[in-house]
Scaffold this active site. Structure first.
Site, PDB file in Angstrom:
ATOM      1  N   TYR A  45      49.161  37.450  35.466  1.00  0.00           N
ATOM      2  CA  TYR A  45      47.938  38.231  35.283  1.00  0.00           C
ATOM      3  C   TYR A  45      46.834  37.721  36.201  1.00  0.00           C
ATOM      4  O   TYR A  45      46.561  36.517  36.271  1.00  0.00           O
ATOM      5  CB  TYR A  45      47.473  38.147  33.822  1.00  0.00           C
ATOM      6  CG  TYR A  45      46.134  38.804  33.577  1.00  0.00           C
ATOM      7  CD1 TYR A  45      46.014  40.189  33.535  1.00  0.00           C
ATOM      8  CD2 TYR A  45      44.983  38.038  33.400  1.00  0.00           C
ATOM      9  CE1 TYR A  45      44.796  40.791  33.308  1.00  0.00           C
ATOM     10  CE2 TYR A  45      43.753  38.631  33.176  1.00  0.00           C
ATOM     11  CZ  TYR A  45      43.665  40.007  33.130  1.00  0.00           C
ATOM     12  OH  TYR A  45      42.449  40.606  32.930  1.00  0.00           O
ATOM     13  N   GLY A  80      42.384  43.420  32.837  1.00  0.00           N
ATOM     14  CA  GLY A  80      42.126  44.131  31.596  1.00  0.00           C
ATOM     15  C   GLY A  80      43.161  45.206  31.353  1.00  0.00           C
ATOM     16  O   GLY A  80      44.375  44.960  31.475  1.00  0.00           O
TER      17      GLY A  80
END
Length: 507
Positions: A50, A57
């Site tokens: 990530y 998000g």
């Protein structure tokens, strides 16, 4: 000089923020940071990580091409530098930078060492990024506020430097600074954390400790002015209750009053046998609560303050971004260390006890101003002609109004979650809002205490007891008199109130 090794105390914050001590990075920190960076670079080569090769998000489901990784970080910084409202004062921003620098130095973030080097230079050169009050919801960290810090670190945005608001590029050119290198996830690592709310919280904690000391001093002096009996401060009475804060406050007040010629012993007066036939006692048997219950009122304040300091110290020495790079286990962990609930709750607790201090100061002030309560002083401690002059009448309105504002502001932010970010952030902390509201409450409380202190020295003046009060109250008297002259006429009061406030806010 403070050597940063990833373990900061509140005293370290005080020395850097208020004493202008410079910092240096320990060699072990650079080694740790480089190991973390090199590991993340290798580990992320063929994996989904990530914020390294994904969007952010709700957009994390989109893979980012290797050629676009650096642009991804720049896009994140620029798009989230969206704060509004008033600029956060420089001391609080500097504290936030120090908190972020310490977190990155722990080696859990995988950042390039240039971020560490540049942030250290900004702190040492007093180059303060422009960060606005509004923007953070305090759950994916202080995203918006920290984006403004990251914006400066890439050489963009604005800074405060030598008293002026200037472009970052111009200041970097003047100081020979180069922007940090964007390599892997520097944008996300800088933005994804609790450092702004924690930095503001550290300054709030330092200021509250200063405020508490003045409230203890004012409470002690008022006991002298009214010649109170001293047994409500006794070791025996206060130790019969088990709270450490109460014990400490009572001890501080006893120390303040130890050489006072005005406080009285109950056994010398009311315990005398000749009072046994009296129907009405001329001596006041017990003082009002704002004088008699100070250890019980300020004890919880001190205990809360100590808890706040402990929690904030833990937070500032923690990894608080996402994901976490762990060199020891050779893995990367995704989670929510950026969530600001710990800080939000402590800031709400802190503003509640600060409001209680402003309420105590306001009630003590009212006691001094009302002759029907104190039976010793003229109305509004007026040293002039009653009716023609006003004494402290006008500033009582300010103290009362400001205390009322504090009572309203003390409603908690911790429970004011509003989902956002396409409901990815479905429960948030509002920690930065909590910290900034607490900052306002503390500043308000200093105003109320400043007005109380001016009234105390005016009361001492009226009674002519300068040589009978304790040595600590004599020092207080001198310090306030250096900023506020004796007045019987009606001066314009706001410059004096502001001068005393500025003085007592110095840590």
């Amino acid at each position: 000089m403070l050597t940063l090794k990833g373990n900061l105390t509140i005293e370290d914050f005080k020395s850097v923020i208020f004493d202008r001590k410079t910092i240096k990075i320990d060699d072990s920190v650079y080694q740790t940071v480089e190991q973390s960076f090199n590991f993340l670079r290798e580990f992320s080569a063929n994996k989904v990580i990530y914020g390294v090769n994904t969007g952010f998000g709700p957009m994390a489901q989109y893979k980012i091409a290797d050629a676009d990784r650096k642009e991804l970080q720049y896009n994140l910084i620029r798009s989230h530098a969206s704060g509004t409202g008033n600029p956060i004062p420089e001391a609080y921003v500097k504290a936030s930078m120090l908190a972020r620098l310490n977190t990155l130095s722990l080696g859990y973030s995988g950042v390039h060492k240039s971020a560490i080097t540049l942030m250290t230079s900004l702190i040492n050169k007093n180059i303060t990024p422009l960060i606005f009050e509004h923007g953070g919801v305090g759950a994916s960290g202080d995203l918006v506020q920290l984006a403004h810090l990251a914006l400066v670190l890439i050489g963009e945005g604005e800074v405060f430097y030598k008293g002026k608001r200037l472009s970052t590029a111009a200041v970097f050119k003047a100081e020979g600074l180069k922007p940090m290198q964007i390599e892997l996830r520097e944008g996300l690592a800088l933005m994804n954390g609790t450092s702004v709310m924690t930095g503001i919280g550290m300054v709030n904690t330092i200021n509250t400790n200063t405020l508490l000391n003045w409230v203890v001093a004012a409470s002690s002096a008022i006991n002298e002015i009214v010649e109170a009996y001293d047994d409500h401060l006794s070791l025996e009475l206060n130790n019969s209750k088990k709270h450490n804060g109460q014990h400490t406050i009572a001890q501080l007040m006893r120390a303040h009053l130890k050489d006072s010629k005005l406080t009285r012993k109950r056994e010398h007066h009311l315990y005398k046998a000749h009072h046994s036939e009296d129907d009405v006692f001329t001596d006041k048997v017990q003082e009002y609560y704002s004088l008699r219950c100070v250890p019980q009122i300020l004890g919880p304040v001190l205990d809360t303050l100590n808890t706040v300091e402990s929690v904030l110290t833990d937070e500032v020495n923690s990894a608080n971004d996402n994901p976490i790079t762990d060199v020891k286990t050779k893995s990367v962990y995704h989670g929510g260390n950026f969530h600001g609930d710990y800080v939000a709750l402590e800031m709400d607790k802190l503003k509640i006890v600060v409001t209680k201090m402003s309420m105590l100061a306001e009630r003590q002030l009212n006691y001094l101003l009302n002759p029907n309560l104190n039976n010793k002083l003229p109305a509004f401690v007026n040293l002039g002609k009653l009716g023609l002059n006003f004494g402290m009448q006008g500033v009582q309105f300010t103290a009362t109004s400001t205390t009322a504002e504090n009572q309203m502001l003390s409603n908690p932010m911790y429970v004011h979650s509003i989902p956002n970010n396409n409901d990815n952030q479905d429960i948030v902390s509002m920690g930065t809002n909590a910290a900034l509201t607490t900052k306002k409450v503390i500043e308000n409380a200093f105003e109320v205490v400043a007005i109380e202190l001016i009234t105390i020295v005016q009361a001492i003046e009226y009674l002519g007891i300068q040589n009978e009060v304790s040595s600590k109250t004599q020092t207080l008297y001198t310090q306030i008199r250096e900023r506020v002259p004796v007045f019987s006429k009606d001066p314009v009061m706001y410059p004096y109130v502001n001068a005393v406030k500025e003085f007592i806010m110095k840590p």
